[in-house]
Scaffold this motif. Structure first.
Motif, short mmCIF file in Angstrom:
data_model
loop_
_atom_site.label_atom_id
_atom_site.label_comp_id
_atom_site.label_asym_id
_atom_site.label_seq_id
_atom_site.Cartn_x
_atom_site.Cartn_y
_atom_site.Cartn_z
N LEU A 31 0.84 -1.20 0.00
CA LEU A 31 0.00 0.00 0.00
C LEU A 31 0.87 1.25 0.00
N LYS B 289 1.36 4.31 -3.02
CA LYS B 289 1.21 5.75 -2.76
C LYS B 289 2.46 6.54 -3.14
N LYS C 182 -6.47 0.14 -7.25
CA LYS C 182 -7.26 0.50 -6.07
C LYS C 182 -8.22 -0.63 -5.69
N HIS C 183 -8.90 -1.15 -6.69
CA HIS C 183 -9.89 -2.17 -6.39
C HIS C 183 -9.24 -3.44 -5.86
N ALA D 13 -8.38 -2.76 -2.31
CA ALA D 13 -9.56 -2.79 -1.44
C ALA D 13 -10.01 -4.24 -1.19
N CYS E 298 -10.33 -6.28 2.47
CA CYS E 298 -11.44 -7.11 2.96
C CYS E 298 -10.91 -8.47 3.41
N MET F 162 -14.28 0.12 13.37
CA MET F 162 -13.63 -0.70 12.37
C MET F 162 -13.48 0.09 11.07
N MET G 116 -17.13 -2.30 3.43
CA MET G 116 -16.57 -3.65 3.32
C MET G 116 -17.67 -4.70 3.43
N LEU H 232 -15.71 -0.44 -3.37
CA LEU H 232 -14.25 -0.61 -3.45
C LEU H 232 -13.57 0.76 -3.53
N ASN H 233 -14.20 1.69 -4.27
CA ASN H 233 -13.65 3.04 -4.33
C ASN H 233 -13.64 3.68 -2.94
N ILE I 292 -13.59 2.19 -0.01
CA ILE I 292 -12.56 1.57 0.83
C ILE I 292 -11.17 2.11 0.45
N ALA I 293 -10.91 2.16 -0.87
CA ALA I 293 -9.59 2.60 -1.33
C ALA I 293 -9.31 4.03 -0.87
N VAL J 299 -10.46 4.32 3.61
CA VAL J 299 -9.75 3.44 4.55
C VAL J 299 -8.26 3.37 4.21
N LEU J 300 -7.98 3.15 2.93
CA LEU J 300 -6.59 2.92 2.56
C LEU J 300 -5.85 4.21 2.21
N GLY J 301 -6.61 5.29 2.03
CA GLY J 301 -5.97 6.57 1.74
C GLY J 301 -5.29 6.65 0.39
N LEU J 302 -5.78 5.85 -0.57
CA LEU J 302 -5.20 5.93 -1.92
C LEU J 302 -5.71 7.20 -2.60
N PRO J 303 -4.83 7.89 -3.32
CA PRO J 303 -5.19 9.21 -3.86
C PRO J 303 -6.15 9.14 -5.06
N ASP J 304 -6.92 10.20 -5.24
CA ASP J 304 -7.78 10.30 -6.42
C ASP J 304 -6.92 10.63 -7.64
#
Lengths: 379, 397
Positions: free
Chosen positions: A261, A265, A281-282, A285, A289, B318, B324, B384-385, B387-388, B391-396
């Protein structure tokens, strides 16, 4: 019981996390591998582990241990898995202490458990005979001759076999391969006459050995538990080992996921951070899960052991199978998402990938446990 | 005896006395207790059971008693649930008001609004539907265009909503409307509309399952009193997001079963019926493996729901768990029905009439209906978007 850690367990986790992160990082495994360490583990690290009480974590306080029980043990293994710490915890603190506690006589317990807790004694379980885990299929013979047992045969994939002081050997005093009855366990000195230990080198750079027994004489009094009826105790401790392996694998996949991850980034291609790509991304994600589900099944398996629930075998097989699949998925994705650099020995992805496959095979892979889960459910 | 033990004993006795016998049998779909002004009760016991439960606020066990709820603690509510399950008691009230609007009102509505609307929901007097999606605003919900114009003492609403659940049978609709066109998320408000108001029209949409649980709802010059605005003007998106979490949680629970006859316990028995037994095992190894995989996924998911509940109780969050659960639960449910098709063969492919029993026909329709689970309430891809990003802090991009 609630699927959350108690305050005491959370403190143990924080302590274990700090210890393995700071004292036994992945570079420790690399050093053992690159310097071709004869022992395959770091004695100084093991001494620290002993001092922290982790070696005796299963052992009751009156026998020199810390008595944290299965959940405590799982917590420590998860943190050890996160940094790929190569230690005798699995062979000695889990399987060795577990089997002596479950099947040992009072005298055996009094003699050996304090030695395990104090780090003086290392043990190894000599169980497997083929390339696939299946305790019932043990064929190695243990022939009784008066007050002596004569062991003949060969064991493979004996974890920490070449550093162990004592081997716990599973052999057959009656019945045929495939029978649950007729199995016995023996404590055998690693230096006993007729015992030959050959270290094998596995992909994970961790200890394993082939151990052959050429008419090895063992006094009947060194049997661990009653002759011919080892299966129940053996299985219960194997379930403990399986749950701890699942916990160790969980630590590994969490490390791979976090590292991957972070890479998503930071790595740029086409002028942008690759983590902006929806294709990645998917998948990230979905891995998230999967990690969450893994955390639940591991904690439930450890809780089942802790509470001596009657569904221990199912809860454990659920965890071991899921972690086998998840570790495969996530270690593969870790390499793929790192791209070319993921294929190099310079980054840790490959180390986790290789360790994950060995962990998956240990005490039963996904197929073994899926089938066991179904059988226990009556289908 | 602890207080909870006493509560359990009293609850058990009360249920024993008050739950009609016919309310302890599996519920046919047409007897679902939706409530509302036009509620019909093909089985009169349904009404008796609803009224008795509502009188104690037990249709909404954890809502405050001052608004008509049961005022129960989490532990008490769990005991009530366990005691109801023990006698196979049916749910007394199925209601979007209970599941979705109520929790949002409790958090965001004014005191007058809570007093007025929550009691009606608890008693099953008003049946609510949700006006969120529009023909041009699906996954991109915040792109909605239904407009509410400020006309001084009222709003004038014009636009079209779609996927409004059972709108043709509902009494009121909670809507997201645009009150400022110059901005996107910050121009949305949350409005409650009585569907008896002139200009509201609902038309059912026929689905691939043959059922019509959803409608298109047309709003033409609908006059809505100003006091029907919930929360602040232009702050409706905050409420919408919270409500979507409730919706996602509700939909993800479908992964845990539902579909009545197709419940998890029956899967391996059905596989044995269809493929025979080899010892205790399902004789067909491929089916056995598929069934086992599915049951293990199901158990892992159930444990994760339990862990989330336990963590919430212990005050730990959580994260964006709702997304999720929505993603995994609905995908799991779709896999379950596809597996049932494999297990049942052509007996799962009957549409109606001779040759198929009620259970089989219900599985067929539920299989088709399950396809919508990963679309409604935000598609799997949207989850999924979420969560990404969250939660995961992935950038747009």
């Amino acid at each position: 019981m609630a699927l959350v850690l108690t305050e005491e367990q959370t403190m143990l986790r924080d302590m274990a996390k700090q210890f393995f992160t700071e004292q036994v990082p992945v570079t420790n495994l690399r050093k053992l591998r690159d310097e071709e360490s004869a022992e395959g583990y770091d004695k100084a690290v093991w001494q620290q582990i002993v001092e922290l009480g982790f070696a005796g974590i299963l052992i009751p306080e009156e026998q020199g241990g810390t008595g944290f029980g299965p959940i405590g043990l799982g917590i420590v293994m998860q943190e050890a898995g996160r940094t790929l710490a190569a230690t005798p915890l699995y062979s000695t603190a889990i399987l060795g202490a577990g089997l002596i506690l479950a099947a040992g006589s009072d005298a055996q317990k009094a003699e050996l458990l304090p030695q395990i807790a104090s780090g003086e004694l290392l043990t190894a379980l000599a169980l497997e005979e083929t390339a696939h885990h299946n305790p019932k299929q043990v064929a190695m013979s243990a022939e009784q001759n008066g007050d002596q047992i004569i062991l003949s045969g060969q064991k493979n994939f004996v974890i920490d076999g070449h550093i162990a002081d004592k081997l716990i050997v599973v052999a057959r005093t009656s019945g045929a391969a495939g029978d649950a009855n007729g199995l016995s366990m023996f404590l055998v000195d690693a230096k006993a006459k007729g015992v030959t230990i050959t270290r094998t080198h596995m992909v994970d750079s961790r200890n394993a050995a082939i151990v052959s027994f050429d008419k090895v004489n063992v006094p009947v009094s060194d049997a661990l538990g009653p002759l011919g009826a080892a299966m129940a105790e053996l299985e219960s401790v194997l379930d403990l080992g399986r749950a701890c392996l699942a916990a160790e694998m969980l630590g590994g996949i969490e490390a791979v996921f976090d590292t991957t991850l972070a890479y998503l980034k930071e790595r740029k291609q086409f002028g942008v951070i690759i983590g902006t790509f929806q294709a990645l991304k998917h998948r990230a994600a979905e891995m998230f899960c999967e990690v969450e589900l893994c955390q639940s099944v591991v904690l439930d398996a450890l809780s089942a052991l802790d509470e001596r629930r009657n569904d221990v075998p199912r809860a454990v097989s659920l965890a071991k199978a899921r972690l086998g699949d998840a570790a495969r998925l996530i270690s593969n994705e870790g390499v793929q998402m790192h791209g070319g650099i993921g294929m190099t020995d310079a980054v840790d992805m490959g180390l986790y990938l290789k360790r994950a496959r060995v962990q998956s095979q240990l005490l039963g892979d996904t197929n073994f446990h899926r089938s066991r889960y179904a059988e226990l459910g009556g289908y | 005896m602890t207080e909870l033990d006493t509560f359990r004993a009293e609850t058990r006795a009360w249920l024993e006395e008050n739950c009609p016998e016919s309310m302890r049998t599996p519920m046919p779909e047409r007897e679902t207790p939706w409530g509302g002004r036009n509620a019909d009760f093909p089985n009169p016991d349904t009404k008796v059971w609803l009224d008795r439960m509502a009188s104690r606020g037990w249709t909404a066990p954890e809502w405050p008693a001052e608004y008509g709820g049961g005022g129960l603690s989490k532990d008490q509510a769990r005991i009530l649930q366990q005691e109801m399950s023990r006698i196979n008691a049916r749910t007394p009230l199925a209601s979007f008001g209970l599941w979705m609007l109520g929790p949002a009102l409790l958090e965001f509505a004014s005191e007058e609004q809570k007093k007025k609307y929550l009691g009606e929901i608890v008693r099953g007097e008003i049946r609510w539907c949700q006006g969120y999606s529009e023909p041009g605003a699906g996954s991109d919900l915040a792109g909605l265009q239904t407009k509410a114009e400020d006309k001084g003492d009222h709003y004038l609403v014009n636009g079209q909503k779609v996927w409004t659940s059972y709108a043709d049978q509902c009494d009121w609709i909670f809507c997201l409307v645009r009150t400022d066109s110059s901005v996107k998320h910050d121009g949305i408000s949350f409005l409650l509309i009585d569907m008896d108001t002139p200009g509201v029209e609902a038309r059912p949409i026929k689905l691939i399952s043959g059922a019509s649980p959803f409608c298109e709802t047309f709003l033409t010059d609908v006059v809505v009193p100003k006091e029907n605005l919930v929360g602040e003007l232009n702050k409706g998106w905050t409420i919408a997001k919270r409500l979507l979490e409730h919706e996602r949680t509700m939909i993800s629970a479908m992964g845990m079963g539902g579909g009545g006859a197709a419940s998890m316990g029956g899967m391996e028995a059905m596989a044995k019926e269809n493929f025979g037994e080899d010892g205790d095992k399902i004789a067909n190894p491929a089916i056995r493996e598929a069934v086992t995989n599915h049951k293990m996924d199901h158990q892992a998911f159930a444990l994760t729901l339990k862990r989330a509940a336990d963590e919430a109780k212990a005050g730990q969050g959580m994260g964006a768990a709702a997304s999720m659960f929505k993603y995994y639960g609905t995908e799991l449910n779709k896999r379950r029905f596809e597996l049932l098709l494999d297990v049942m063969g052509t007996q799962a492919l009957g549409w109606e009439g001779e040759g198929f029993d009620a259970r089989e026909l219900s599985i067929t329709r539920s299989w088709l209906r399950s396809k919508g689970n990963s679309i409604e309430g935000g598609t799997s891809e949207v989850q999924l978007n979420v969560i990404a990003k969250r939660v995961l802090g992935l950038p747009d991009a």
